[in-house]
Design a protein around this motif. Structure first.
Motif, PDB file in Angstrom:
ATOM      1  N   PHE A 213       0.838  -1.193   0.000  1.00  0.00           N
ATOM      2  CA  PHE A 213       0.000   0.000   0.000  1.00  0.00           C
ATOM      3  C   PHE A 213       0.873   1.242   0.000  1.00  0.00           C
ATOM      4  CE2 PHE A 213      -2.989  -3.097   1.661  1.00  0.00           C
ATOM      5  CZ  PHE A 213      -4.201  -2.702   1.108  1.00  0.00           C
ATOM      6  N   PHE A 214       0.353   2.286  -0.659  1.00  0.00           N
ATOM      7  CA  PHE A 214       0.965   3.614  -0.563  1.00  0.00           C
ATOM      8  C   PHE A 214      -0.136   4.654  -0.471  1.00  0.00           C
ATOM      9  CE2 PHE A 214       2.188   7.660  -2.400  1.00  0.00           C
ATOM     10  CZ  PHE A 214       3.309   7.969  -1.620  1.00  0.00           C
ATOM     11  N   ASN A 215      -0.052   5.483   0.561  1.00  0.00           N
ATOM     12  CA  ASN A 215      -0.991   6.593   0.740  1.00  0.00           C
ATOM     13  C   ASN A 215      -2.442   6.113   0.757  1.00  0.00           C
ATOM     14  OD1 ASN A 215      -1.299   9.408   1.171  1.00  0.00           O
ATOM     15  ND2 ASN A 215      -1.862   9.718  -0.971  1.00  0.00           N
ATOM     16  N   GLY A 216      -2.649   4.935   1.336  1.00  0.00           N
ATOM     17  CA  GLY A 216      -3.993   4.399   1.462  1.00  0.00           C
ATOM     18  C   GLY A 216      -4.482   3.608   0.276  1.00  0.00           C
ATOM     19  N   ASP A 217      -3.740   3.583  -0.819  1.00  0.00           N
ATOM     20  CA  ASP A 217      -4.128   2.850  -2.030  1.00  0.00           C
ATOM     21  C   ASP A 217      -3.180   1.674  -2.248  1.00  0.00           C
ATOM     22  OD1 ASP A 217      -6.192   4.678  -2.625  1.00  0.00           O
ATOM     23  OD2 ASP A 217      -4.752   6.029  -3.583  1.00  0.00           O
ATOM     24  N   THR A 218      -3.706   0.615  -2.890  1.00  0.00           N
ATOM     25  CA  THR A 218      -2.841  -0.515  -3.223  1.00  0.00           C
ATOM     26  C   THR A 218      -1.779  -0.084  -4.223  1.00  0.00           C
ATOM     27  OG1 THR A 218      -4.429  -1.174  -4.930  1.00  0.00           O
ATOM     28  CG2 THR A 218      -4.587  -2.266  -2.783  1.00  0.00           C
ATOM     29  N   ARG A 219      -0.615  -0.654  -4.101  1.00  0.00           N
ATOM     30  CA  ARG A 219       0.487  -0.350  -5.027  1.00  0.00           C
ATOM     31  C   ARG A 219       0.927  -1.656  -5.677  1.00  0.00           C
ATOM     32  NH1 ARG A 219       4.685   2.669  -6.823  1.00  0.00           N
ATOM     33  NH2 ARG A 219       6.762   1.736  -6.746  1.00  0.00           N
ATOM     34  N   PHE A 220       0.492  -1.846  -6.926  1.00  0.00           N
ATOM     35  CA  PHE A 220       0.728  -3.098  -7.635  1.00  0.00           C
ATOM     36  C   PHE A 220       1.829  -2.974  -8.688  1.00  0.00           C
ATOM     37  CE2 PHE A 220      -3.990  -4.150  -6.786  1.00  0.00           C
ATOM     38  CZ  PHE A 220      -3.658  -4.689  -5.545  1.00  0.00           C
TER      39      PHE A 220
END
Length: 637
Positions: free
Chosen positions: A75-82
């Motif tokens: 996750f980054f900044n509350g969002d998934t980081r794929f």
């Protein structure tokens, strides 16, 4: 002349003494590798802040893993980081646990990957040169050690490797896994499957058989290491971790006509099972948890589309990687044409007739060419994509220089390539040497005039003036001009052996007196203001108060402040968002706004509409109370 012979005799005697003492040999080798790695990767590694924009994305995603204990979904900044698989995040999170959440921990996995690769390459070249001496029934410890030392230095001390080994992203970890896997493959292929001398001593106890025990379920230890490292590459950057090494190995084996023979001894089915067992579980878990969102984002957008389409505007002309290799492997890149021509790789029948270990140069050429062509075909282009070919480039240039060592008895330059026809011609080396002089002269001139070449940086208002005042362009220009003069002098006096040393010494001087001060300068002017503002945010932020970043994205603020940031691109968008929030009656009744001064002025806020908390560099941090924004009519032209 007598002094020259005396010095050479002393050096030969010293290296003979080292070769006869295994403990001394290992000690000297380790010390050299540690010194080279410290200069290239370790010195001041964590003494500058994270560099926006990519590095903080990895650092914060790893910090989230460390804090939340969720080791599956980044996750980054509350969002998934794929964007990338989990291995780089795991390594950084483990480093956080050991030495704390800081810049050293972020960059340590990259530096360790680079150091491990350089050590393995050093060992491989030592072993190769020892096998060559054994075949020719000669003992050349001076050549063996100097070429191995040179190869390790070339591999570590080039701009591309230095940059990515000092950056906390996945590129160096991928290169470490992929390049180490290829070296392990060659060691397994060429006959290092059993026990024997480790290439650091006399070279008299080398394994003779390249074939694994047919009764064994598993291949030899080097093939096993190859499979494990391929799994690591897959967990670092996805399918490219197996596709690219697979292409290199397949092309090489097809060329030398040993596909079936080698695949049998590699126990390919067992190898594939090892790779799947190590790499698939995480992919299965992340897909199970995130479904098609992960499949479409990672496999679709970040892999397939990056190869077939332009992603994030990263397009470049067909000759882009020629420039990247020229500058990224500078100043030794001018010797790559001679290193490649020296091989005469087009003489297939000759190469197929050689012992396996003698095909090391050919293997390095296939490695270099495959990576170069693969990413040249890809539509999305970035300088870091060809990082995996830099180890091959270092091997090729080191082998070129190995041709220049003379036999101690005859004092004649002898061809140490697989065939006498492969010994480089004096004219070719002379031409490359003068290209080296021209390149260094052009580089020095460019650095002396760097302020006229560089563009502007919105984060540093007086960027060009500050660079000129620092004196770094003058120091850089002088370093490379002196190197150009010294190389020219060596060419005129026909002292070929010392040319590569001048280039290495020049780069070390450039690192110490230019790159290191420049990194601190850029950090102070570009990144320090954001770190200072992040500290202010931590102190000033009220519970549940929103932080808005206007007009730019600097992920380092998320890492250093540990706060969710709402990115808004346009001033009008920011004004409308604040007014909408004001109508909701939220508590607290204010937002924090971080903006470049130019964008902030475009919001046309009145002095009583906000409270200035801090101004650092080009950035303003203010608090905007909702009550000041309610029913306010703001015109933005």
């Amino acid at each position: 002349m007598r002094m020259k012979l005396s010095v050479k005799h002393t050096v030969d005697r010293w290296f003979n003494k080292i070769a006869k003492n295994p403990a001394l040999s290992v000690t000297v080798s380790i010390l050299w590798l540690m010194v080279v790695a410290w200069v290239a990767f370790g010195w001041n590694l964590g003494n500058t802040g994270l560099i926006d924009e990519t590095e903080p994305l990895f650092a914060e995603a790893s910090r989230q893993m460390f804090v939340t204990g969720d080791w599956i979904t980044p996750f980054f900044n509350g969002d998934t980081r794929f964007d990338k698989p989990a291995l780089i995040y795991w390594c950084q999170a483990i480093a956080y646990h050991i030495i704390g959440v800081n810049e050293w921990a972020v960059r340590l996995p990259s530096a360790i990957a680079a150091f491990g690769l350089v050590c393995l390459a050093f060992y491989t070249i030592q072993w190769y040169l020892a096998k060559q001496d054994e075949l020719e029934q000669v003992s050349r410890p001076t050549r063996r050690y100097l070429i191995s030392f040179t190869a390790a230095a070339l591999m570590a001390l080039n701009p591309e490797t230095i940059i990515w080994a000092r950056t906390g992203v996945s590129d160096m970890l991928l290169t470490g896994c992929m390049a180490s896997a290829l070296l392990c493959f060659f060691l397994g292929y060429a006959g290092k499957g059993g026990t024997g001398d480790w290439g650091l001593g006399s070279g008299e106890k080398l394994s003779q058989s390249p074939i694994s025990n047919p009764q064994s379920l598993f291949p030899n230890k080097w093939y096993l290491a190859f499979y494990v490292l391929i799994a690591g590459a897959i967990l670092t950057k996805g399918p490219v971790g197996i596709v690219l090494p697979g292409l290199i190995v397949a092309a090489f084996l097809l060329y030398v006509g040993k596909v079936r023979e080698v695949l049998r001894e590699m126990h390919l089915i067992v190898g594939i099972l090892i790779i799947l067992a190590l790499s698939v579980p995480w992919y299965a878990l992340v897909i199970w948890r995130n479904g098609w969102n992960y499949i479409n984002s990672f496999f679709g957008y970040h892999n397939l589309e990056r190869f077939t389409e332009v992603v994030n505007g990263h397009s470049a002309p067909w000759y882009f990687y020629f420039i990247v290799v020229l500058l990224g492997f500078a100043p030794y890149s001018v010797y790559l044409p001679a290193s490649i021509i020296r091989l005469r790789f087009w003489q297939r029948s000759h190469w197929r007739s050689l012992e396996r270990f003698q095909q090391f140069g050919l293997f390095a050429w296939f490695w270099f060419a495959s990576v170069f062509v693969f990413f040249s075909i890809a539509v999305t282009k970035l300088p870091s994509y060809v990082l995996p070919l830099m180890p091959a480039a270092a091997i090729l240039v080191a082998l070129l220089w190995s041709d220049l060592f003379s036999d101690a008895k005859t004092q004649q330059t002898i061809p140490v390539s697989p065939s006498s026809t492969l010994s480089i011609s004096t004219s070719l080396l002379r031409m490359s040497g003068w290209m080296n002089v021209v390149f260094l002269s052009v580089l020095a001139t460019a650095l002396l005039n760097i302020t006229h070449i560089l563009g502007t940086d919105p984060a540093i208002s007086n960027f060009h003036e500050l660079i000129q005042q620092s004196g770094l362009p003058v120091i850089a220009g002088i370093i490379w001009l002196v190197c150009a003069v010294l190389v020219a002098g060596l060419l005129l006096s026909r002292r070929w052996n010392y040319i590569i040393s001048i280039n290495l010494i020049g780069l070390v001087a450039f690192i110490i007196f230019v790159l290191t001060p420049a990194s601190f300068f850029i950090d102070r002017e570009r990144q320090l203001p954001l770190r200072e503002l992040s500290a202010v945010i931590l102190e000033a932020k009220q519970p549940n108060e929103e932080l808005i970043m206007l007009g730019f994205k600097k992920p380092s603020v998320v890492f250093y402040s540990h706060i969710h940031v709402n990115y808004l691109k346009f001033p009008r968008e920011a004004v409308e968002h604040i007014k909408n929030q004001a109508t909701k009656g939220l508590k607290p009744s204010s937002v924090l706004l971080l903006a470049e001064q130019k964008k902030f002025l475009q919001m046309d806020l009145q002095p009583d509409d906000y409270k200035n908390l801090s101004t650092k560099g080009a950035y303003n941090l203010v608090r905007v109370p909702f009550k000041k924004m309610k029913n306010q009519k703001i015109d933005i032209s």
